[in-house]
Write a protein that holds these residues in place. Sequence first.
Motif, PDB file in Angstrom:
ATOM      1  N   ILE A   1     132.721 -48.275 129.235  1.00 58.04           N
ATOM      2  CA  ILE A   1     133.027 -46.875 130.062  1.00 58.04           C
ATOM      3  C   ILE A   1     134.675 -47.081 130.477  1.00 58.04           C
ATOM      4  O   ILE A   1     135.382 -46.205 130.524  1.00 58.04           O
ATOM      5  CB  ILE A   1     132.297 -46.896 131.328  1.00 58.04           C
ATOM      6  N   VAL A   2     135.208 -48.236 130.693  1.00 57.99           N
ATOM      7  CA  VAL A   2     136.481 -48.479 130.896  1.00 57.99           C
ATOM      8  C   VAL A   2     137.542 -48.008 129.626  1.00 57.99           C
ATOM      9  O   VAL A   2     138.379 -47.389 130.030  1.00 57.99           O
ATOM     10  CB  VAL A   2     136.786 -49.732 131.321  1.00 57.99           C
ATOM     11  N   ASP A   3     136.928 -48.198 128.683  1.00 57.51           N
ATOM     12  CA  ASP A   3     137.642 -48.124 127.502  1.00 57.51           C
ATOM     13  C   ASP A   3     137.676 -46.329 127.014  1.00 57.51           C
ATOM     14  O   ASP A   3     138.504 -45.898 126.075  1.00 57.51           O
ATOM     15  CB  ASP A   3     137.193 -48.984 126.440  1.00 57.51           C
ATOM     16  N   ASP A   4     136.534 -45.861 127.524  1.00 51.36           N
ATOM     17  CA  ASP A   4     136.098 -44.488 126.970  1.00 51.36           C
ATOM     18  C   ASP A   4     136.968 -43.544 127.508  1.00 51.36           C
ATOM     19  O   ASP A   4     137.100 -42.306 126.984  1.00 51.36           O
ATOM     20  CB  ASP A   4     134.907 -44.106 127.222  1.00 51.36           C
ATOM     21  N   TYR A   5     137.848 -43.576 128.540  1.00 49.04           N
ATOM     22  CA  TYR A   5     138.740 -42.530 129.177  1.00 49.04           C
ATOM     23  C   TYR A   5     139.866 -43.153 130.068  1.00 49.04           C
ATOM     24  O   TYR A   5     139.895 -44.324 130.348  1.00 49.04           O
ATOM     25  CB  TYR A   5     137.915 -41.852 130.298  1.00 49.04           C
ATOM     26  N   PRO A   6     141.195 -42.501 129.969  1.00 53.58           N
ATOM     27  CA  PRO A   6     142.303 -43.042 130.815  1.00 53.58           C
ATOM     28  C   PRO A   6     142.121 -43.081 132.233  1.00 53.58           C
ATOM     29  O   PRO A   6     142.848 -42.278 133.028  1.00 53.58           O
ATOM     30  CB  PRO A   6     143.495 -41.988 130.439  1.00 53.58           C
ATOM     31  N   TRP A   7     141.208 -43.910 133.053  1.00 59.01           N
ATOM     32  CA  TRP A   7     140.852 -43.686 134.213  1.00 59.01           C
ATOM     33  C   TRP A   7     141.931 -44.471 134.902  1.00 59.01           C
ATOM     34  O   TRP A   7     142.826 -45.257 134.695  1.00 59.01           O
ATOM     35  CB  TRP A   7     139.632 -44.607 134.538  1.00 59.01           C
ATOM     36  N   GLU A   8     141.953 -43.698 136.160  1.00 61.89           N
ATOM     37  CA  GLU A   8     143.062 -44.343 137.175  1.00 61.89           C
ATOM     38  C   GLU A   8     142.431 -45.640 138.000  1.00 61.89           C
ATOM     39  O   GLU A   8     143.159 -46.479 138.456  1.00 61.89           O
ATOM     40  CB  GLU A   8     143.689 -43.166 138.245  1.00 61.89           C
ATOM     41  N   PHE A   9     141.132 -45.448 138.210  1.00 57.35           N
ATOM     42  CA  PHE A   9     140.440 -46.466 139.002  1.00 57.35           C
ATOM     43  C   PHE A   9     139.024 -46.650 138.800  1.00 57.35           C
ATOM     44  O   PHE A   9     138.376 -45.529 138.163  1.00 57.35           O
ATOM     45  CB  PHE A   9     140.635 -46.044 140.556  1.00 57.35           C
ATOM     46  N   CYS A  10     138.580 -47.398 139.255  1.00 53.52           N
ATOM     47  CA  CYS A  10     137.035 -47.748 139.133  1.00 53.52           C
ATOM     48  C   CYS A  10     136.433 -48.524 140.734  1.00 53.52           C
ATOM     49  O   CYS A  10     137.233 -49.005 141.285  1.00 53.52           O
ATOM     50  CB  CYS A  10     136.645 -48.548 138.094  1.00 53.52           C
ATOM     51  N   GLN A  11     135.087 -48.280 140.946  1.00 53.85           N
ATOM     52  CA  GLN A  11     134.567 -48.673 141.957  1.00 53.85           C
ATOM     53  C   GLN A  11     133.360 -49.566 141.580  1.00 53.85           C
ATOM     54  O   GLN A  11     132.467 -49.240 140.780  1.00 53.85           O
ATOM     55  CB  GLN A  11     134.084 -47.623 142.715  1.00 53.85           C
ATOM     56  N   ILE A  12     133.381 -50.848 142.105  1.00 54.79           N
ATOM     57  CA  ILE A  12     132.162 -51.683 141.561  1.00 54.79           C
ATOM     58  C   ILE A  12     131.741 -52.479 142.761  1.00 54.79           C
ATOM     59  O   ILE A  12     132.387 -52.602 143.866  1.00 54.79           O
ATOM     60  CB  ILE A  12     132.815 -52.670 140.536  1.00 54.79           C
ATOM     61  N   GLN A  13     130.386 -52.904 142.587  1.00 54.72           N
ATOM     62  CA  GLN A  13     129.743 -53.869 143.652  1.00 54.72           C
ATOM     63  C   GLN A  13     130.356 -55.303 143.570  1.00 54.72           C
ATOM     64  O   GLN A  13     130.427 -55.851 142.353  1.00 54.72           O
ATOM     65  CB  GLN A  13     128.417 -53.699 143.591  1.00 54.72           C
ATOM     66  N   TYR A  14     130.986 -55.726 144.556  1.00 55.90           N
ATOM     67  CA  TYR A  14     131.562 -57.231 144.505  1.00 55.90           C
ATOM     68  C   TYR A  14     131.585 -57.742 145.823  1.00 55.90           C
ATOM     69  O   TYR A  14     131.871 -57.587 146.827  1.00 55.90           O
ATOM     70  CB  TYR A  14     132.970 -57.005 143.772  1.00 55.90           C
ATOM     71  N   ASN A  15     130.882 -59.073 145.862  1.00 50.47           N
ATOM     72  CA  ASN A  15     130.906 -60.072 147.133  1.00 50.47           C
ATOM     73  C   ASN A  15     130.426 -61.325 146.544  1.00 50.47           C
ATOM     74  O   ASN A  15     130.299 -61.493 145.227  1.00 50.47           O
ATOM     75  CB  ASN A  15     129.838 -59.467 148.016  1.00 50.47           C
ATOM     76  N   TYR A  16     130.514 -62.296 147.330  1.00 51.13           N
ATOM     77  CA  TYR A  16     130.270 -63.866 146.786  1.00 51.13           C
ATOM     78  C   TYR A  16     129.065 -64.100 146.269  1.00 51.13           C
ATOM     79  O   TYR A  16     128.857 -65.042 145.767  1.00 51.13           O
ATOM     80  CB  TYR A  16     130.879 -64.612 147.963  1.00 51.13           C
ATOM     81  N   LEU A  17     127.865 -63.056 146.452  1.00 50.68           N
ATOM     82  CA  LEU A  17     126.858 -63.366 145.928  1.00 50.68           C
ATOM     83  C   LEU A  17     126.829 -62.642 144.547  1.00 50.68           C
ATOM     84  O   LEU A  17     125.769 -62.654 143.622  1.00 50.68           O
ATOM     85  CB  LEU A  17     125.655 -62.732 146.727  1.00 50.68           C
ATOM     86  N   ASP A  18     127.868 -61.819 144.075  1.00 44.45           N
ATOM     87  CA  ASP A  18     127.740 -60.997 143.017  1.00 44.45           C
ATOM     88  C   ASP A  18     128.760 -61.296 142.020  1.00 44.45           C
ATOM     89  O   ASP A  18     129.081 -60.359 141.097  1.00 44.45           O
ATOM     90  CB  ASP A  18     127.822 -59.571 143.559  1.00 44.45           C
ATOM     91  N   GLU A  19     129.315 -62.577 141.885  1.00 46.48           N
ATOM     92  CA  GLU A  19     130.277 -62.726 140.726  1.00 46.48           C
ATOM     93  C   GLU A  19     129.507 -62.742 139.344  1.00 46.48           C
ATOM     94  O   GLU A  19     130.753 -62.356 138.602  1.00 46.48           O
ATOM     95  CB  GLU A  19     130.447 -64.341 140.986  1.00 46.48           C
ATOM     96  N   PHE A  20     128.591 -62.877 139.203  1.00 49.45           N
ATOM     97  CA  PHE A  20     127.854 -63.038 137.862  1.00 49.45           C
ATOM     98  C   PHE A  20     126.562 -61.801 137.862  1.00 49.45           C
ATOM     99  O   PHE A  20     125.940 -61.857 136.913  1.00 49.45           O
ATOM    100  CB  PHE A  20     127.259 -64.126 137.446  1.00 49.45           C
TER     101      PHE A  20
END
Length: 400
Positions: free
Chosen positions: A162-181
């Motif tokens: 998805i990152v590579d499919d469009y010239p996005w300016e930003f993204c939003q992801i779930q991230y915390n110290y339980l979700d490294e992987f």
Amino acid sequence: MLYRKMPKTNERLSALGFGCMRLPVLTDGKIDEKRAIAQIRHAIDQGVNYIDTAWPYHGGQSEPLVGKALCDGYRDKAYIATKLPSWMVRDRAHMDKFLDAQLKLLQTDQIDYYLIHNLAGPMWDRLKQIQVLEFLDRAKQSGKIKYAGFSFHGRVDDFQTIVDDYPWEFCQIQYNYLDEFHQAGTQGLEYAAQKNLGIIIMEPLRGGNLGAPEPPPEVKAIWQEAPVTRTPVEWALRWVWDHPQVTVVLSGMNEEAHIEENLKIAAAAPANSLTPQEHGLIKRAADTYKRLMKVNCTGCEYCKPCPSGVNISAVFEVLNKLHLFKNEAEAKFMYAIRCGGIFNRGETGYASQCVQCGECLDKCPQGIAIPDFLEMAVQDLEDDKTPERLAMGKKMLNMD
């Protein structure tokens, strides 16, 4: 307030963003407008300039609330982020209808940061077939949106596609110290940063589980080894902000005390400020939580509505607290209160209402085997005393 630059736009965004998914509510479930507006405006007065909402939040009440909150000069002080509800879109024309409706609800002629909501591989493939890329191009050209991004719940290989499919300016992801992987994880974070995308973080407290004032004894003992005293919320937020790739961390704040705490932390948590020893403590805490937690639920509520009326996120929240904090009496009482219909016009949401239809399995971004865990909740939280606990709860709340 500390600020970080959006790589492609050079706009200075507050390290802390105000998430409008969990605003304060009244007893009837509607947003407490006066209180919510005051909270949002206070955060902006203290330097927060990124306000995040979406079409489905609070059953459609969130966007118009944000529109009201940003009246009286506040629109000029903050960036609005909202999202196209990807799972509801039927065709290309439908995208324009949603966007035009959102502009009216938000009382603005331009949405600063517009996201395609809740993407994963199959959903992205479908949207491309109905010309979502052309929609984004036209929306930007017309000035209806300023910057394009996406929020993601899925596998890291799909994230990179998805990152590579469009010239996005930003993204939003779930991230915390339980979700490294988990989901995009650290690999996705680094990939997006290499592509010069701004990165907005959601679920930094894992649905609130990492910010409980009194953590499990095993985790509390780890924090007590630290050379400095910090709350569980501060440990979790500082871990995310320690990553220089992160632009904004969203927090779904609905208590004034929580807002003040988050503002204080945001003003003193630059990137690369945690020591190796502190990172080691956080890693141990993460491993301990993973061992103790029963259900990998963040409380996002994408599983709703359940055809049988099960309040899935509430069930799992209580189930996790039971296994994390070992207080059976309190957990069973809270289960009766949360799922017994007190706050939902008498419509119960018990785990035992599940008929194993499997509809929730397709909706869950975490891939949780929801029916199986609901069955566990029935065994752990429901018994012949449940009606008695519910009656006691109604009496405590003066609802007899």
